[in-house]
Each structure stands twice: as C-alpha cells, then as structure tokens.
Design a protein around this motif. Structure first.
Motif, mmCIF file in Angstrom:
data_model
loop_
_atom_site.group_PDB
_atom_site.id
_atom_site.type_symbol
_atom_site.label_atom_id
_atom_site.label_comp_id
_atom_site.label_asym_id
_atom_site.label_seq_id
_atom_site.Cartn_x
_atom_site.Cartn_y
_atom_site.Cartn_z
ATOM 1 N N THR A 24 -44.512 58.252 126.218
ATOM 2 C CA THR A 24 -44.438 58.880 124.831
ATOM 3 C C THR A 24 -43.372 58.118 123.805
ATOM 4 O O THR A 24 -44.297 58.282 122.814
ATOM 5 C CB THR A 24 -43.295 60.257 125.053
ATOM 6 O OG1 THR A 24 -43.952 61.330 126.400
ATOM 7 C CG2 THR A 24 -42.898 61.401 123.958
ATOM 8 N N HIS A 67 -37.264 64.164 128.043
ATOM 9 C CA HIS A 67 -37.564 63.052 126.704
ATOM 10 C C HIS A 67 -35.846 62.650 126.616
ATOM 11 O O HIS A 67 -36.092 61.615 126.910
ATOM 12 C CB HIS A 67 -37.740 63.998 126.054
ATOM 13 C CG HIS A 67 -38.997 64.569 125.925
ATOM 14 N ND1 HIS A 67 -40.123 63.782 125.518
ATOM 15 C CD2 HIS A 67 -39.748 65.919 125.277
ATOM 16 C CE1 HIS A 67 -41.389 64.298 125.562
ATOM 17 N NE2 HIS A 67 -40.837 65.795 126.363
ATOM 18 N N GLY A 76 -51.493 64.794 122.982
ATOM 19 C CA GLY A 76 -51.005 64.552 121.148
ATOM 20 C C GLY A 76 -50.158 63.268 121.523
ATOM 21 O O GLY A 76 -49.721 62.332 121.556
ATOM 22 N N SER A 77 -48.945 63.735 122.315
ATOM 23 C CA SER A 77 -47.734 62.025 122.633
ATOM 24 C C SER A 77 -47.643 61.531 123.985
ATOM 25 O O SER A 77 -46.925 60.312 123.500
ATOM 26 C CB SER A 77 -46.267 63.426 122.717
ATOM 27 O OG SER A 77 -46.122 63.516 123.792
ATOM 28 N N ARG A 116 -57.082 64.845 120.739
ATOM 29 C CA ARG A 116 -56.604 64.668 119.631
ATOM 30 C C ARG A 116 -56.533 63.343 118.807
ATOM 31 O O ARG A 116 -55.981 62.642 117.959
ATOM 32 C CB ARG A 116 -55.052 65.416 118.746
ATOM 33 C CG ARG A 116 -54.848 66.669 120.302
ATOM 34 C CD ARG A 116 -53.914 67.447 118.917
ATOM 35 N NE ARG A 116 -52.598 66.755 118.685
ATOM 36 C CZ ARG A 116 -51.289 66.999 119.304
ATOM 37 N NH1 ARG A 116 -51.982 68.082 120.668
ATOM 38 N NH2 ARG A 116 -50.326 66.429 119.429
ATOM 39 N N HIS A 147 -43.033 76.293 122.973
ATOM 40 C CA HIS A 147 -43.877 74.943 122.359
ATOM 41 C C HIS A 147 -43.933 74.833 121.374
ATOM 42 O O HIS A 147 -43.671 74.067 121.037
ATOM 43 C CB HIS A 147 -45.041 75.162 123.421
ATOM 44 C CG HIS A 147 -45.288 73.568 123.792
ATOM 45 N ND1 HIS A 147 -46.527 73.165 124.116
ATOM 46 C CD2 HIS A 147 -45.286 72.773 123.662
ATOM 47 C CE1 HIS A 147 -46.963 72.120 123.879
ATOM 48 N NE2 HIS A 147 -45.793 71.299 123.987
ATOM 49 N N TYR A 206 -50.353 76.068 125.505
ATOM 50 C CA TYR A 206 -51.386 76.110 124.215
ATOM 51 C C TYR A 206 -51.212 77.525 123.798
ATOM 52 O O TYR A 206 -53.028 77.452 123.507
ATOM 53 C CB TYR A 206 -52.061 75.249 124.726
ATOM 54 C CG TYR A 206 -51.322 73.677 124.746
ATOM 55 C CD1 TYR A 206 -51.297 73.097 123.835
ATOM 56 C CD2 TYR A 206 -51.736 72.422 125.850
ATOM 57 C CE1 TYR A 206 -50.697 71.534 123.434
ATOM 58 C CE2 TYR A 206 -50.727 71.484 126.102
ATOM 59 C CZ TYR A 206 -50.569 70.691 124.949
ATOM 60 O OH TYR A 206 -49.469 69.868 124.554
ATOM 61 N N ILE A 245 -49.887 70.388 118.621
ATOM 62 C CA ILE A 245 -49.842 70.906 119.236
ATOM 63 C C ILE A 245 -50.783 72.062 118.615
ATOM 64 O O ILE A 245 -51.169 72.695 119.042
ATOM 65 C CB ILE A 245 -48.121 71.251 119.428
ATOM 66 C CG1 ILE A 245 -47.706 70.456 120.048
ATOM 67 C CG2 ILE A 245 -48.314 72.635 119.922
ATOM 68 C CD1 ILE A 245 -45.803 71.332 120.324
ATOM 69 N N ASN A 264 -50.260 64.605 128.042
ATOM 70 C CA ASN A 264 -50.709 65.866 127.105
ATOM 71 C C ASN A 264 -51.862 65.132 125.789
ATOM 72 O O ASN A 264 -51.699 64.339 125.350
ATOM 73 C CB ASN A 264 -49.462 66.635 126.067
ATOM 74 C CG ASN A 264 -48.601 65.389 125.516
ATOM 75 O OD1 ASN A 264 -49.455 65.460 124.474
ATOM 76 N ND2 ASN A 264 -47.408 65.125 125.902
ATOM 77 N N HIS A 305 -43.383 65.824 135.041
ATOM 78 C CA HIS A 305 -43.741 66.525 133.547
ATOM 79 C C HIS A 305 -45.379 66.673 132.842
ATOM 80 O O HIS A 305 -44.768 65.273 132.582
ATOM 81 C CB HIS A 305 -42.943 65.701 132.900
ATOM 82 C CG HIS A 305 -42.457 66.461 131.648
ATOM 83 N ND1 HIS A 305 -41.321 66.394 130.427
ATOM 84 C CD2 HIS A 305 -43.081 66.746 130.429
ATOM 85 C CE1 HIS A 305 -41.447 66.862 128.956
ATOM 86 N NE2 HIS A 305 -42.605 66.987 129.137
ATOM 87 N N PHE A 365 -39.235 73.747 123.644
ATOM 88 C CA PHE A 365 -39.245 72.818 122.756
ATOM 89 C C PHE A 365 -38.607 72.658 122.173
ATOM 90 O O PHE A 365 -38.187 73.734 120.995
ATOM 91 C CB PHE A 365 -40.611 72.574 122.685
ATOM 92 C CG PHE A 365 -40.714 71.409 121.541
ATOM 93 C CD1 PHE A 365 -40.434 69.848 121.972
ATOM 94 C CD2 PHE A 365 -41.822 70.663 120.815
ATOM 95 C CE1 PHE A 365 -40.228 68.620 120.825
ATOM 96 C CE2 PHE A 365 -41.960 69.643 119.940
ATOM 97 C CZ PHE A 365 -40.650 68.734 120.372
ATOM 98 N N ASP A 407 -45.561 62.194 131.264
ATOM 99 C CA ASP A 407 -45.988 63.647 130.020
ATOM 100 C C ASP A 407 -47.394 63.834 130.126
ATOM 101 O O ASP A 407 -47.797 64.260 128.233
ATOM 102 C CB ASP A 407 -45.014 62.740 128.673
ATOM 103 C CG ASP A 407 -44.592 64.276 127.981
ATOM 104 O OD1 ASP A 407 -44.983 65.185 128.248
ATOM 105 O OD2 ASP A 407 -44.037 64.179 126.445
HETATM 106 O O1 NIG Z 1 -43.890 66.374 125.699
HETATM 107 N N1 NIG Z 1 -42.634 67.797 122.704
HETATM 108 C C1 NIG Z 1 -43.865 68.346 123.624
HETATM 109 N N2 NIG Z 1 -44.605 68.644 124.254
HETATM 110 C C2 NIG Z 1 -45.418 67.797 124.379
HETATM 111 C C3 NIG Z 1 -46.590 67.459 123.291
HETATM 112 C C4 NIG Z 1 -47.563 68.030 123.420
HETATM 113 C C5 NIG Z 1 -48.232 67.578 122.389
HETATM 114 O O2 NIG Z 1 -48.222 67.499 121.360
HETATM 115 O O3 NIG Z 1 -49.449 68.359 122.232
HETATM 116 C C6 NIG Z 1 -44.430 66.140 124.777
HETATM 117 O O4 NIG Z 1 -44.117 65.408 123.922
#
Ligand code: NIG
Ligand code: FE
Length: 420
Positions: free
Chosen positions: A302, A277, A333-334, A92, A189, A155, A115, A331, A83, A226, A329
């Motif tokens: 995450t 998750h 962001g998280s 970010r 997403h 994205y 996102i 990415n 994942h 998502f 995970d």
């Molecule tokens: O797995 N939850 C949604 N998608 C990602 C985060 C993606 C992002 O924040 O860019 C996740 O946490």
C-alpha cells in the motif's frame, strides 16, 4: 509405531519458527528456527515430527505415505495474510491515470470515487459474482504460498445487505476453498455519502443495528474501523470498537494510515489485537502499542502503491519491541495485488526489515494478529500441517529475486493443494 502420512525430506533450508506460540518482538523477530538438512513428517492434518536428517525410529512409513524431496528448496509454515479486503465487486483501473497525475487517495474518495466506487460495484454484484471474483484471488494467494487469509467486509457501508453478502461469501469460500478464511466486519470503512454531514448518526446505526446482528449471526470474528481524517474520528472509532468488544468481536484498527490522528494510541487504549497500516504513527503511538503487545500489521504494498514516498517506521518499531506482521492489504484501491511474496521483498526493500524478520512477519506474527498462534504460524509437533515449499536455495534469495512466484508446493491440513 505411528505411521507418517506425508514426509518432506532432504530440506536444504527448513524455517520452523519454533518457540513460544506468541508474537515475536525485538530480537526474537529474527529467531526463525532454521534447520539445514531438515525433515518434516505429517500425521494427517497435524505435524508429527520436525527435525534434522532421517525419520526417528519411532515413526514409520507405509505404502501410502507420500514423500516429497525438498533438495535445493526452502520450506516454511504456510504463509498467513492478516489484512485483506478480499471480497469486493469490480476494479478501479479507471482511477489509475488520476493517481499517476498525483491526485491524492483521500481526494479521490472525497470526490465520490475510491471506496465509494467499489461500494457501487459490490452492491450491484450477486453473491455468485462476488464468490467467483474472490475465489480467483484466493487461488492466486494459495499459489503464492498463503494458507490463511483474513477478509474484511466494508463495501456495503450504509447498505447492510451488501455487508452481509460479503461476509456470507467469505463464509462460503472458507468452506469450499483450501485456504482458511477469517472474517472481519468493517461496516465503518467509509461514511455513506448521505450521512456525510451527520456521521454520528451512521455510527449509531453501526452500533445499534449492524454489530448486534453480525455478532448474533456469527458472521465475523473481528471488528475494524477506518480511523482517518475525513473518515471516522478517534471518538467514533472508540465507540464502534468498544461496542463490538461488548458483543465478543475482537477489535482491529486501520490506524494512522495517512494522517497521524492517534489511531495507534487508540488501538492500545481499547486493547486491539492488531493495529494496521501505521505509516503515519507517532512516537507515542509506538510506545503505547509496544506496552500493550499489540501486533503492528504493516502493508508495504500500500505504501508503494499510494506513491507518497513514505512507509511505516518498521525499524523504530522493532527497536521499541513491537511485534511486526506483514500483509498485502489486497483491495481494489490502495493495493490491487495478491502477491504476498512481493510484499515480503518490499518488507526488506521499503521497510528495511531483514529477511528473517520478514518471514516471522508473515508466519507466527501474522497468525498472532488473527489470534491463531496456537495452531498456525510455525512448524511444531501438533500444529496444523499448513506448509509452503519454495523453489529457492535460501530465504535471502527469495526476497532478493523479487516480483515472481517462487512457490513449488503448498500443503494445507496435510494435503497437497498446489503444485507448480
Ligand atoms: O486498507 N484504508 C482503507 N481501506 C483500504 C483501501 C480500500 C479501498 O481503497 O478500496 C486500505 O488501504
Ligand atoms: Fe486495509
């Protein structure tokens, strides 16, 4: 007599994960097939022999056989990441301060950041820019002992050309990089901002326009959504997953990450290969996933990074007979980290999984979350020669000494592709 191309000998701790090629659950998740004083021999890209002590007399070596002395080391199957959101533009860090002030992940998203901010950056980036950025991450993953990575699109959202660009980058990297990439379409997403008050229309576009093209161009193996409060509902997620299945795309689901919506129940209902998750999973969700044998992909990095003081109930899941896999995970962001070894430590420290359960979660169970358990995830004769060697005396040491890279050597398809 068959000649070995590469021999790893004097292995202090060899974790084979031998056994059935299927996800391991309950007590089976702790059966790691440890051999002390082990040896592995390869025939090109396949495993030829796994056992104790010396090579059997039926296997020979020649001048060109490569020998690796693994005295004092730990050897495992190449790690599998089921994942990630590998291919994306930008980063970010501008949201880091907000996060530290306690602003919620979903609130940052609702305000047009999160996102959406990465969607902007990914749209602007060229194929080459995305390729180079993702390659850098893949190089890091390889250095952590990872040999197979799942990569999600997601994205581009409303901008289908960007979704395709992401999947084409993954396809090209799969051809040029030692790591094997497995592609997942994640058009769902986030809801594009212009569709926020008519999200069903966007769901129709995914179903009628995007999914058929992804399937036709064979750009992805899996289809993911998502499913979250303020993102896609249970009904919308069901429609998207089933439409994908009808086109031959196997279903995965971002389920019950933040709000307990019943995503796990849905994943079981539609027959997802994995539910991912699950920080907010319900009791019923655990039962349903266990009954259907869906792999639970947990992402402790995450949980750690979202800073909500909450993590997936891994112990309950293992007790209920759910096979657990772990992943980064990765990415922007998280979870902006490619360090799977750190996630393995968090698997123990945050999720209270034993080191034996953790190594199963990043090998055979992670391979099963990608449908690759027949060829990867354990060291057995005939399987792919994807192997990681760690400079640690034992598995416990590796997780206990957290946050650093313990990799010594990585072998992919029988070739040494990384050496410390
Ligand atoms: O797995 N939850 C949604 N998608 C990602 C985060 C993606 C992002 O924040 O860019 C996740 O946490
Ligand atoms: Fe994710």
């Amino acid at each position: 007599m068959i000649k070995a191309s590469l021999v790893i000998e004097n292995i202090d701790n060899l974790i084979t994960l031998r056994g059935e090629n299927k996800p391991r659950c309950g007590k089976e998740q702790s059966r790691i097939g440890l051999i002390q004083g082990g040896l592995v021999a390869l025939d090109g890209d396949k495993i030829l022999y796994v056992g104790e002590g010396k090579l059997p007399s039926t296997i020979g070596t020649g001048e060109d056989t490569v020998f690796i002395d693994a005295r004092g080391k730990l050897v495992t199957p190449g790690l599998v990441e089921p994942h990630t959101h590998l291919v994306h533009g930008g980063s970010r860090e501008h949201e880091f301060k907000l996060k530290l002030q306690g602003v919620d992940y979903l609130d940052i998203l609702a305000a047009g950041g999160g996102i959406y901010s990465t969607v902007e950056a990914t749209r602007k980036a060229s194929h080459e820019e995305l390729y180079q950025q993702a390659k850098k991450s893949l190089d890091r993953m390889l250095a952590y002992g990872v040999t197979t990575v799942e990569a999600k699109s997601g994205y581009g959202i409303g901008d289908f050309a960007t979704e395709i660009k992401q999947m084409e980058v993954a396809r090209d990297l799969n051809e040029s990089h030692p790591i094997d990439l497995v592609s997942t379409f994640m058009g769902a997403h986030a809801v594009p901002r212009e569709y926020l008050d008519r999200s069903d229309d966007f769901v129709d576009i995914i179903i009628n326009k995007m999914l058929p093209l992804v399937a036709e161009k064979r750009l992805a193996v899996f289809n993911d959504v998502f499913c979250e409060e303020g993102v896609f509902t249970i009904d919308q997620s069901r429609r998207i997953l089933q439409a994908g299945q009808a086109l031959g795309l196997r279903a995965k689901l971002h389920a019950d990450e933040i709000v307990p919506l019943g995503g796990a129940e849905l994943a079981a209902e539609v027959g997802c290969i994995s539910a991912e998750h699950l920080m907010a999973i319900s009791e019923q969700g655990i039962k349903d996933l266990a009954q259907k044998g869906v792999v639970a992909v947990l992402l402790p990095g995450t949980s750690f990074n979202l800073q909500k003081g909450r993590a997936a109930p891994a112990r309950k899941m293992i007790q209920a007979g759910l096979p657990i896999a772990l992943s980064t995970d990765y990415n922007p962001g998280s979870c902006p980290s490619e360090n799977l070894q750190f996630m393995m430590s968090l698997g123990s420290l945050l999720l209270k999984m034993t080191p034996d359960e953790v190594i199963t979660a990043v090998t055979i169970n992670a391979a099963a979350a990608l449908g690759l358990e027949e060829e990867k995830g354990s060291l057995e004769v005939g399987k792919r020669a994807d192997i990681a060697i760690f400079d640690v005396p034992n598995l416990e040491y590796m997780l206990y000494h957290f946050g650093v890279n313990h990799t010594d050597t990585v072998i992919k398809d029988g070739k040494i592709v990384y050496q410390k």
